[in-house]
Design a protein around this motif. Structure first.
Motif, short mmCIF file in Angstrom:
data_model
loop_
_atom_site.label_atom_id
_atom_site.label_comp_id
_atom_site.label_asym_id
_atom_site.label_seq_id
_atom_site.Cartn_x
_atom_site.Cartn_y
_atom_site.Cartn_z
N CYS A 1 -6.95 -1.81 -0.12
CA CYS A 1 -6.12 -2.55 0.86
C CYS A 1 -6.85 -2.73 2.19
O CYS A 1 -6.69 -3.75 2.85
N CYS B 1 0.83 -1.20 0.00
CA CYS B 1 0.00 0.00 0.00
C CYS B 1 0.86 1.26 0.00
O CYS B 1 0.58 2.22 -0.72
N ARG C 1 -3.98 6.13 2.12
CA ARG C 1 -3.26 5.46 3.22
C ARG C 1 -3.71 5.98 4.58
O ARG C 1 -3.89 5.19 5.52
#
Length: 266
Positions: free
Chosen positions: A225, A145, A154
């Protein structure tokens, strides 16, 4: 003050709670319930691991520190994880720093005591394998990621991971310094990213030391993710894992030996 935990259904840590009752009963006299204060450093990179912690509540970040002073988070755990697992294999130094980011409690045990019990109880050894697999899965996802996704995505992912491991509502006790440490970026970048998340209303407010989130909008901002990592970790720490622990061969129930380090266990 530390105090011994009682064996029962309200263990708090998911993997300890999943152990067969006989195995939990062996561990219970040596577990101590301790507070995890906000920003407490449980172990620093390079230090000898003095305690194992099985969190019952709160959130702990594993931080990688580079020689130039830069930092970045590699994982966040709560009651689905443990701190100091390397010491279960023998005396060890921590490869990273573990910092409490949301206050909570944990069950603490000395590495030597835990290692001695692990050698006699296959189900406990199985729990260590499960926790290690879950942590390695998170490390791998975070590495990918960090290389492939934007800072906004993120940060959204980290906020969701921390929110999953807290029970204090949608206000997370996180400073911009903490967010900078999690992301491995400067505070000026954090300020810009928070401004962007506020504009999309994924973050409602970011007052000093607090970030208030809108969970649904934050999930829309986060990269894939987050859901992928959550599904895979839940699959590892799942009912299938519980069945594996209960299928472990029963040990020969002989009286436990005297521990030469018992005097150091308070």
């Amino acid at each position: 003050m530390e105090h011994a935990t009682r064996v029962g259904t309200r263990v708090g840590n998911r993997l300890l709670a999943a152990l067969p009752p006989a195995d939990l009963a062996v561990l219970a006299p040596y577990l101590r319930k301790v507070p995890l204060p906000h920003d407490a450093v449980l172990v620093r990179s390079g230090d000898r691991i003095e305690h194992l912690y099985f969190p019952c509540s709160g959130a702990i970040a594993f931080i990688m520190e580079l020689p130039n002073g830069q930092t970045a988070a590699t994982a966040v755990i709560g009651n689905d994880g443990a701190v100091g697992l390397m010491s279960a294999l023998g005396p060890a130094r921590s490869p990273m720093t573990a910092v409490v980011r949301v206050a909570g409690t944990a069950l603490q045990i000395s590495p030597a005591r835990f290692h001695a019990i692990l050698l006699r109880r296959p189900a406990i050894a199985g729990a260590v394998q499960i926790l290690t697999r879950a942590l390695l899965t998170q490390f791998q996802h975070v590495a990918a990621c960090n290389a492939l996704h934007s800072v906004e995505a993120r940060l959204a992912r980290w906020l969701l991971h921390i929110h999953d491991r807290t029970d204090g509502g949608d206000v997370l006790p996180l400073t911009q310094e903490t967010l900078s440490e999690l992301l491995g970026v400067r505070r000026t970048t954090v300020t810009q990213v928070l401004s962007s998340l506020r504009a999309s209303r994924a973050v409602k407010s970011s007052r000093r030391g607090q970030v208030e989130i809108d969970r649904l909008r934050l999930e829309a901002v986060a990269c894939e993710c987050y859901k992928l990592m959550s599904r895979r970790i839940d699959r590892i720490v799942s009912q299938d894992a519980v069945r594996m622990l209960h299928a472990a061969p029963a040990p020969n129930d002989c009286p436990p030996p005297d521990f030469p380090f018992a005097r150091t266990d308070s």
